[in-house]
Design a protein around this motif. Structure first.
Motif, PDB file in Angstrom:
ATOM      1  N   GLY A   1       0.798  -1.220   0.000  1.00 47.45           N
ATOM      2  CA  GLY A   1       0.000   0.000   0.000  1.00 47.45           C
ATOM      3  C   GLY A   1       0.829   1.268   0.000  1.00 47.45           C
ATOM      4  O   GLY A   1       0.544   2.219  -0.738  1.00 47.45           O
ATOM      5  N   ARG A   2       1.878   1.302   0.813  1.00 46.52           N
ATOM      6  CA  ARG A   2       2.727   2.483   0.891  1.00 46.52           C
ATOM      7  C   ARG A   2       3.446   2.725  -0.432  1.00 46.52           C
ATOM      8  O   ARG A   2       3.561   3.874  -0.896  1.00 46.52           O
ATOM      9  CB  ARG A   2       3.740   2.318   2.033  1.00 46.52           C
ATOM     10  CG  ARG A   2       4.809   3.422   2.090  1.00 46.52           C
ATOM     11  CD  ARG A   2       4.212   4.800   2.113  1.00 46.52           C
ATOM     12  NE  ARG A   2       3.320   4.987   3.248  1.00 46.52           N
ATOM     13  CZ  ARG A   2       2.597   6.067   3.428  1.00 46.52           C
ATOM     14  NH1 ARG A   2       2.598   7.042   2.536  1.00 46.52           N
ATOM     15  NH2 ARG A   2       1.827   6.176   4.489  1.00 46.52           N
ATOM     16  N   SER A   3       3.896   1.656  -1.091  1.00 50.72           N
ATOM     17  CA  SER A   3       4.586   1.805  -2.369  1.00 50.72           C
ATOM     18  C   SER A   3       3.646   2.362  -3.424  1.00 50.72           C
ATOM     19  O   SER A   3       4.025   3.226  -4.228  1.00 50.72           O
ATOM     20  CB  SER A   3       5.146   0.455  -2.829  1.00 50.72           C
ATOM     21  OG  SER A   3       6.108  -0.025  -1.919  1.00 50.72           O
ATOM     22  N   LEU A   4       2.406   1.855  -3.441  1.00 52.02           N
ATOM     23  CA  LEU A   4       1.420   2.355  -4.398  1.00 52.02           C
ATOM     24  C   LEU A   4       1.150   3.843  -4.168  1.00 52.02           C
ATOM     25  O   LEU A   4       1.120   4.637  -5.117  1.00 52.02           O
ATOM     26  CB  LEU A   4       0.118   1.559  -4.279  1.00 52.02           C
ATOM     27  CG  LEU A   4      -1.071   2.047  -5.120  1.00 52.02           C
ATOM     28  CD1 LEU A   4      -0.714   2.048  -6.605  1.00 52.02           C
ATOM     29  CD2 LEU A   4      -2.290   1.179  -4.869  1.00 52.02           C
ATOM     30  N   ALA A   5       0.962   4.236  -2.913  1.00 51.67           N
ATOM     31  CA  ALA A   5       0.695   5.642  -2.597  1.00 51.67           C
ATOM     32  C   ALA A   5       1.890   6.526  -2.957  1.00 51.67           C
ATOM     33  O   ALA A   5       1.723   7.638  -3.484  1.00 51.67           O
ATOM     34  CB  ALA A   5       0.359   5.789  -1.116  1.00 51.67           C
ATOM     35  N   ASP A   6       3.117   6.033  -2.705  1.00 52.60           N
ATOM     36  CA  ASP A   6       4.320   6.813  -3.016  1.00 52.60           C
ATOM     37  C   ASP A   6       4.488   6.997  -4.519  1.00 52.60           C
ATOM     38  O   ASP A   6       4.843   8.089  -4.986  1.00 52.60           O
ATOM     39  CB  ASP A   6       5.556   6.127  -2.433  1.00 52.60           C
ATOM     40  CG  ASP A   6       5.619   6.234  -0.910  1.00 52.60           C
ATOM     41  OD1 ASP A   6       4.860   7.055  -0.357  1.00 52.60           O
ATOM     42  OD2 ASP A   6       6.403   5.492  -0.293  1.00 52.60           O
ATOM     43  N   LEU A   7       4.247   5.933  -5.287  1.00 52.81           N
ATOM     44  CA  LEU A   7       4.382   6.023  -6.735  1.00 52.81           C
ATOM     45  C   LEU A   7       3.335   6.979  -7.314  1.00 52.81           C
ATOM     46  O   LEU A   7       3.638   7.765  -8.224  1.00 52.81           O
ATOM     47  CB  LEU A   7       4.231   4.636  -7.367  1.00 52.81           C
ATOM     48  CG  LEU A   7       5.433   3.701  -7.190  1.00 52.81           C
ATOM     49  CD1 LEU A   7       5.045   2.254  -7.505  1.00 52.81           C
ATOM     50  CD2 LEU A   7       6.588   4.135  -8.080  1.00 52.81           C
ATOM     51  N   ARG A   8       2.131   6.906  -6.790  1.00 52.86           N
ATOM     52  CA  ARG A   8       1.085   7.821  -7.253  1.00 52.86           C
ATOM     53  C   ARG A   8       1.427   9.263  -6.871  1.00 52.86           C
ATOM     54  O   ARG A   8       1.303  10.190  -7.677  1.00 52.86           O
ATOM     55  CB  ARG A   8      -0.261   7.429  -6.644  1.00 52.86           C
ATOM     56  CG  ARG A   8      -1.407   8.356  -7.027  1.00 52.86           C
ATOM     57  CD  ARG A   8      -2.717   7.878  -6.448  1.00 52.86           C
ATOM     58  NE  ARG A   8      -2.740   7.877  -4.991  1.00 52.86           N
ATOM     59  CZ  ARG A   8      -2.931   8.953  -4.246  1.00 52.86           C
ATOM     60  NH1 ARG A   8      -3.121  10.138  -4.824  1.00 52.86           N
ATOM     61  NH2 ARG A   8      -2.935   8.872  -2.925  1.00 52.86           N
ATOM     62  N   GLY A   9       1.882   9.458  -5.623  1.00 53.78           N
ATOM     63  CA  GLY A   9       2.233  10.794  -5.170  1.00 53.78           C
ATOM     64  C   GLY A   9       3.404  11.400  -5.929  1.00 53.78           C
ATOM     65  O   GLY A   9       3.448  12.600  -6.162  1.00 53.78           O
ATOM     66  N   ALA A  10       4.365  10.544  -6.338  1.00 53.27           N
ATOM     67  CA  ALA A  10       5.524  11.042  -7.073  1.00 53.27           C
ATOM     68  C   ALA A  10       5.125  11.642  -8.415  1.00 53.27           C
ATOM     69  O   ALA A  10       5.805  12.527  -8.938  1.00 53.27           O
ATOM     70  CB  ALA A  10       6.526   9.903  -7.288  1.00 53.27           C
ATOM     71  N   LYS A  11       4.005  11.181  -8.958  1.00 52.93           N
ATOM     72  CA  LYS A  11       3.528  11.719 -10.227  1.00 52.93           C
ATOM     73  C   LYS A  11       2.558  12.876 -10.036  1.00 52.93           C
ATOM     74  O   LYS A  11       2.099  13.480 -11.016  1.00 52.93           O
ATOM     75  CB  LYS A  11       2.847  10.609 -11.043  1.00 52.93           C
ATOM     76  CG  LYS A  11       3.825   9.551 -11.559  1.00 52.93           C
ATOM     77  CD  LYS A  11       3.113   8.541 -12.434  1.00 52.93           C
ATOM     78  CE  LYS A  11       4.117   7.555 -13.024  1.00 52.93           C
ATOM     79  NZ  LYS A  11       5.042   8.212 -13.979  1.00 52.93           N
TER      80      LYS A  11
END
Length: 410
Positions: A102-112
């Motif tokens: 979950g954290r990785s998904l949120a971080d990848l989305r936030g990075a964009k």
């Protein structure tokens, strides 16, 4: 023992063959190989592996690349080409056991800089499911869901599973928070723009200085153009005066020159609101103070642009003329008149209900708070009722109570 790669010899080492990306991803996941591990084992560059991982299926590869991948993955080339079934044990059931962190998904989305809604539209995974995945530490999902997310985010499965670093991105510069108190109408405008154009508030704010500069300079350029026309007309008036002294209105030519000087000074100081004219008292003989304050060059220019676009359902400056919104708190619009963005979209969401639209206009509820399932066309009645229930009593003004629902301001 490695499977032989001889059952259907490839014709040429320079010929291109279409590999099924979803099959390749299933096999790599089953072999428990990271992207870098597969690159090393297959003697294929990490850049090539990254291109394969994020490509839409199928992807064209050369014979040598296909054979190296097949050998490293311990499968036949025909399997990668989709001409032969997956090896035993790599069925859909195992394919469903894919991990997402979950954290990785949120971080990848936030990075964009993407919202959940935008990622949902881009990946074809529901916004509710994305929220559920991000809230969980680790979740098992179907391979199709994982593939849609990796393709949309331009990353590999390892990044989403939290087993490896995300796709390399340029070093991020130090960010700064911009804080400003805006009206409910302005906040609604951001939500409607995000929905219509797929752009986040952050991007609108980032583009803001450039867009404002273009508008301001366009306003000044338009005023220079009109000023040149006034000068030409003044010269013609002077010519008439020289020919006939009985044309008494030509005596006001000096006042025209006075106005030209005021306009030239205002343009020279990039005064898009006309404040220089008011401050210096340069045009007191032509205008009273109230008129100069209410009508600014910038507001006129913006409304001219809106008229040229010819889409009042997208940008509308007549919105503030309606009595229902006369008490709307807009704040300082820096020389612009109150406006409405994406009016057609707002009316479509409210479906003719004044109370539903009022709940959005007054900020009692935001568009992104509406449940996803209610945004479908088939759920229009439920959506309107849901919005109407959230209209706060303080927002229910007398004009709203007196009007039927089908009388929305246009």
């Amino acid at each position: 023992m490695l499977n032989l790669i001889l059952c259907a010899p490839l014709k040429s080492y320079s010929e291109l063959f279409a590999m099924t990306v979803s099959t390749y991803r299933t096999i790599r996941s089953h072999r428990n190989l990271s992207r870098q591990q597969l690159a090393d084992k297959a003697n294929v560059s990490a850049r090539q592996i990254a291109r394969i991982e994020t490509a839409a299926s199928p992807i064209s590869l050369r014979t040598t690349t296909l054979e190296r991948l097949a050998k490293a993955l311990d499968v036949d080339v025909e399997v990668l080409l989709g001409r032969a079934p997956l090896p035993e044990g790599m069925d859909a059931a195992n394919e469903a056991e894919m991990k997402i962190d979950g954290r990785s998904l949120a971080d990848l989305r936030g990075a964009k800089g993407w919202s959940r809604r935008y990622l949902a539209e881009k990946s074809r995974v529901s916004q509710r499911q994305i929220a559920r995945l991000e809230a969980a530490a680790t979740t098992r999902v179907r391979a199709t869901t994982l593939e849609r997310l990796t393709h949309a985010l331009d990353c590999d499965r390892d990044a989403l599973a939290g087993d490896g670093p995300p796709v390399a991105t340029p070093p991020t510069r130090r960010g700064h928070t911009v804080s400003a108190k805006v009206s409910a109408g302005t906040r609604l405008a951001y939500d409607l723009l995000t929905r219509r154009y797929g752009v986040g508030v952050k991007h609108i704010i980032t583009l803001g200085p450039m867009l404002f500069t273009l508008l301001a300079e366009g306003c000044l350029a338009r005023r220079r153009e009109k000023l040149a026309q006034v000068k030409e007309a003044k010269d013609r008036l002077g010519a008439f005066a020289a020919e006939d002294d009985t044309l008494y209105f030509t005596a006001y030519n000096d006042d025209i020159q006075h106005g030209i000087a005021a306009e030239e000074q205002s343009i020279a100081e990039a005064d898009i609101r006309g404040e220089v004219v008011r401050r210096e008292g340069l045009a007191w003989t032509q205008f009273d103070t109230d008129d100069l304050f209410a009508v600014t060059p910038f507001a006129i220019y913006l409304e001219e642009l809106a008229h040229q676009i010819g889409k009042p359902g997208v940008i509308n400056f007549s919105y503030h003329d309606d009595d229902f919104f006369e008490d709307f708190a807009w704040g300082d619009l820096f020389g612009a008149n109150p406006y409405q963005c994406c009016l057609d979209d707002l009316n479509a969401i409210a479906d003719g209900s004044l109370r539903a639209r009022c709940a959005l206009e007054r900020g009692d509820v935001r568009i992104n708070a509406i449940p996803v399932e209610l945004m479908n066309e088939s759920a229009t009645r439920d959506r309107v009722e849901w919005l109407e229930r959230r209209l706060q009593p303080a927002s229910t003004t007398q004009p709203a109570a007196e009007r039927p629902n089908d009388e929305l301001p246009q």
